[in-house]
Write a protein that holds these residues in place. Structure first.
Motif, PDB file in Angstrom:
ATOM      1  N   TYR A 160       0.831  -1.221   0.000  1.00 43.82           N
ATOM      2  CA  TYR A 160       0.000   0.000   0.000  1.00 43.82           C
ATOM      3  C   TYR A 160       0.856   1.258   0.000  1.00 43.82           C
ATOM      4  N   ARG A 161       1.887   1.278  -0.829  1.00 37.64           N
ATOM      5  CA  ARG A 161       2.804   2.416  -0.797  1.00 37.64           C
ATOM      6  C   ARG A 161       3.500   2.605  -2.137  1.00 37.64           C
ATOM      7  N   VAL A 162       4.123   3.789  -2.267  1.00 39.94           N
ATOM      8  CA  VAL A 162       5.027   4.124  -3.361  1.00 39.94           C
ATOM      9  C   VAL A 162       6.406   4.321  -2.761  1.00 39.94           C
ATOM     10  N   MET A 163       7.439   3.859  -3.452  1.00 45.50           N
ATOM     11  CA  MET A 163       8.818   4.000  -2.996  1.00 45.50           C
ATOM     12  C   MET A 163       9.609   4.796  -4.034  1.00 45.50           C
ATOM     13  N   GLU A 164      10.458   5.695  -3.553  1.00 45.92           N
ATOM     14  CA  GLU A 164      11.311   6.513  -4.429  1.00 45.92           C
ATOM     15  C   GLU A 164      12.774   6.224  -4.136  1.00 45.92           C
ATOM     16  N   PHE A 165      13.551   5.999  -5.210  1.00 48.29           N
ATOM     17  CA  PHE A 165      14.984   5.724  -5.093  1.00 48.29           C
ATOM     18  C   PHE A 165      15.778   6.766  -5.873  1.00 48.29           C
ATOM     19  N   ASP A 166      17.024   6.977  -5.468  1.00 49.65           N
ATOM     20  CA  ASP A 166      17.901   7.816  -6.276  1.00 49.65           C
ATOM     21  C   ASP A 166      18.483   6.976  -7.409  1.00 49.65           C
ATOM     22  N   PRO A 167      19.287   7.577  -8.308  1.00 51.43           N
ATOM     23  CA  PRO A 167      19.788   6.821  -9.467  1.00 51.43           C
ATOM     24  C   PRO A 167      20.646   5.617  -9.115  1.00 51.43           C
ATOM     25  N   THR A 174       9.242   6.868   1.137  1.00 49.18           N
ATOM     26  CA  THR A 174       8.053   6.092   0.806  1.00 49.18           C
ATOM     27  C   THR A 174       6.850   6.888   1.257  1.00 49.18           C
ATOM     28  N   TRP A 175       5.707   6.629   0.638  1.00 51.47           N
ATOM     29  CA  TRP A 175       4.474   7.194   1.162  1.00 51.47           C
ATOM     30  C   TRP A 175       3.307   6.256   0.903  1.00 51.47           C
ATOM     31  N   GLY A 176       2.330   6.360   1.819  1.00 47.18           N
ATOM     32  CA  GLY A 176       1.130   5.554   1.706  1.00 47.18           C
ATOM     33  C   GLY A 176       1.007   4.515   2.809  1.00 47.18           C
ATOM     34  N   ASP A 177      -0.221   4.114   3.039  1.00 47.80           N
ATOM     35  CA  ASP A 177      -0.585   3.025   3.932  1.00 47.80           C
ATOM     36  C   ASP A 177      -1.969   2.573   3.500  1.00 47.80           C
ATOM     37  N   PHE A 178      -2.495   1.524   4.113  1.00 48.03           N
ATOM     38  CA  PHE A 178      -3.806   1.042   3.685  1.00 48.03           C
ATOM     39  C   PHE A 178      -4.901   1.998   4.116  1.00 48.03           C
ATOM     40  N   GLY A 179      -5.794   2.298   3.168  1.00 42.07           N
ATOM     41  CA  GLY A 179      -6.930   3.163   3.477  1.00 42.07           C
ATOM     42  C   GLY A 179      -7.473   3.809   2.229  1.00 42.07           C
ATOM     43  N   ASP A 180      -8.464   4.668   2.419  1.00 43.10           N
ATOM     44  CA  ASP A 180      -9.077   5.340   1.278  1.00 43.10           C
ATOM     45  C   ASP A 180      -9.000   6.853   1.388  1.00 43.10           C
ATOM     46  N   SER A 181      -8.111   7.358   2.261  1.00 40.53           N
ATOM     47  CA  SER A 181      -7.921   8.797   2.372  1.00 40.53           C
ATOM     48  C   SER A 181      -7.015   9.294   1.253  1.00 40.53           C
ATOM     49  N   GLY A 186      -5.555   1.680  -1.574  1.00 38.25           N
ATOM     50  CA  GLY A 186      -6.135   0.362  -1.442  1.00 38.25           C
ATOM     51  C   GLY A 186      -5.261  -0.675  -2.114  1.00 38.25           C
ATOM     52  N   SER A 187      -4.815  -0.367  -3.326  1.00 36.77           N
ATOM     53  CA  SER A 187      -3.880  -1.228  -4.053  1.00 36.77           C
ATOM     54  C   SER A 187      -3.227  -0.411  -5.155  1.00 36.77           C
ATOM     55  N   PRO A 188      -2.098   0.243  -4.869  1.00 33.84           N
ATOM     56  CA  PRO A 188      -1.426   1.043  -5.898  1.00 33.84           C
ATOM     57  C   PRO A 188      -0.738   0.145  -6.910  1.00 33.84           C
ATOM     58  N   SER A 189      -0.928   0.429  -8.184  1.00 33.54           N
ATOM     59  CA  SER A 189      -0.341  -0.432  -9.208  1.00 33.54           C
ATOM     60  C   SER A 189       0.361   0.395 -10.275  1.00 33.54           C
ATOM     61  N   GLY A 190      -0.390   0.897 -11.252  1.00 38.50           N
ATOM     62  CA  GLY A 190       0.226   1.685 -12.316  1.00 38.50           C
ATOM     63  C   GLY A 190       0.768   2.999 -11.803  1.00 38.50           C
ATOM     64  N   ILE A 191       1.862   3.466 -12.399  1.00 38.04           N
ATOM     65  CA  ILE A 191       2.472   4.724 -11.991  1.00 38.04           C
ATOM     66  C   ILE A 191       3.114   5.385 -13.201  1.00 38.04           C
ATOM     67  N   ASN A 206      -9.610   1.179  -4.635  1.00 39.02           N
ATOM     68  CA  ASN A 206     -10.467   2.331  -4.361  1.00 39.02           C
ATOM     69  C   ASN A 206     -11.025   2.960  -5.639  1.00 39.02           C
ATOM     70  N   ASN A 207     -10.771   2.337  -6.783  1.00 36.19           N
ATOM     71  CA  ASN A 207     -11.358   2.778  -8.057  1.00 36.19           C
ATOM     72  C   ASN A 207     -11.070   4.242  -8.367  1.00 36.19           C
ATOM     73  N   ARG A 208      -9.804   4.613  -8.278  1.00 42.27           N
ATOM     74  CA  ARG A 208      -9.456   6.018  -8.494  1.00 42.27           C
ATOM     75  C   ARG A 208      -8.032   6.145  -9.022  1.00 42.27           C
ATOM     76  N   ILE A 209      -7.754   7.319  -9.564  1.00 47.70           N
ATOM     77  CA  ILE A 209      -6.409   7.711  -9.958  1.00 47.70           C
ATOM     78  C   ILE A 209      -5.990   8.873  -9.069  1.00 47.70           C
ATOM     79  N   MET A 210      -4.785   8.826  -8.541  1.00 46.35           N
ATOM     80  CA  MET A 210      -4.304   9.837  -7.598  1.00 46.35           C
ATOM     81  C   MET A 210      -3.099  10.563  -8.177  1.00 46.35           C
ATOM     82  N   ARG A 211      -3.035  11.869  -7.916  1.00 50.69           N
ATOM     83  CA  ARG A 211      -1.891  12.671  -8.352  1.00 50.69           C
ATOM     84  C   ARG A 211      -1.190  13.254  -7.138  1.00 50.69           C
ATOM     85  N   PHE A 212       0.140  13.162  -7.155  1.00 49.45           N
ATOM     86  CA  PHE A 212       0.941  13.652  -6.022  1.00 49.45           C
ATOM     87  C   PHE A 212       1.967  14.668  -6.518  1.00 49.45           C
ATOM     88  N   THR A 213       2.274  15.635  -5.664  1.00 48.53           N
ATOM     89  CA  THR A 213       3.334  16.602  -5.899  1.00 48.53           C
ATOM     90  C   THR A 213       4.466  16.290  -4.948  1.00 48.53           C
TER      91      THR A 213
END
Length: 215
Positions: A160-167, A174-181, A186-191, A206-213
């Motif tokens: 239930y998260r996204v992970m960011e790495f350097d080169p 990382t960000w995210g946890d289980f929930g619908d806020s 709920g289940s992050p897949s495509g990015i 959660n049937n949605r697309i999310m955008r993050f800054t």
């Protein structure tokens, strides 16, 4: 053009930007032919319009031109550099380096593209372990994106998260946890990453697309 991996029809479909069908290629197989796919999932297009497909069940990456004509392939089943176990997400950075989510080996692999006398080959380069991707369910299929700074972003569906790495593969955040806020998944897949650097994630449960800054 828009390319789609039609996973369980074992094919790639190509459409215009407005959704008009152009062509398709592929059928079910064990890799005995370039377009004999077993559950293809990831897809990327490089700066020359070449199409990279992760043929997940056949443990390989296959490269085609923009019309579906075979160019080359790389990878096989195994643990060594250049081998795969459930390759899913794939992307190509601005330098032509190819990144592959090697899911069940719990690592990211990168490949350097080499063109010699018209022949295209891909040499294993960096790889780093991912503390995640523990499950082998049909839903735990992670994807990957790379921004202009060559930071690598992956999804961890069962985590239930996204992970960011350097080169170099060092974990930055990382960000995210289980929930619908707005901060959870709920289940992050495509990015993917847009031209302004925003991170877009499909949250399938959660049937949605999310955008993050990014901070």
């Amino acid at each position: 053009s828009v390319y789609v991996t039609d996973t369980w029809n074992h094919r790639i479909e190509k459409f215009t930007a407005s959704g008009k069908f152009i062509t398709a290629w592929g059928s079910f197989g064990q890799g005995e032919a370039p377009d004999s796919f077993y559950g293809p999932r990831g897809l990327a297009v490089d700066e020359q319009g070449r199409v990279y497909v992760t043929d997940t069940g056949n443990k390989r990456v296959v490269v085609f031109d923009a019309d579906g004509n075979f160019i080359t392939e790389f990878g096989s089943a195994g643990l060594d550099a250049g081998q795969f176990d459930e390759p899913v997400g794939i992307t190509v950075d601005r330098n032509g380096t190819v990144y592959v989510v090697d899911t069940w080996n719990q690592r990211v692999q990168t490949f350097t593209r080499v063109e010699t006398d018209g022949a295209l080959t891909f040499l294993p380069a960096k790889q780093w372990d991912v503390y995640g991707w523990f499950g082998q369910s049909v839903d735990n299929k992670p994807f990957i994106a790379v921004n202009d700074e060559l930071h690598v972003f992956i999804t961890d569906p069962d985590g239930y998260r996204v992970m960011e790495f350097d080169p170099n593969g060092e974990l930055l955040r990382t960000w995210g946890d289980f929930g619908d806020s707005a901060a959870n998944f709920g289940s992050p897949s495509g990015i993917t990453i847009d031209s302004e650097g925003h991170i877009w994630v499909t949250d399938s449960l959660n049937n949605r697309i999310m955008r993050f800054t990014l901070p």
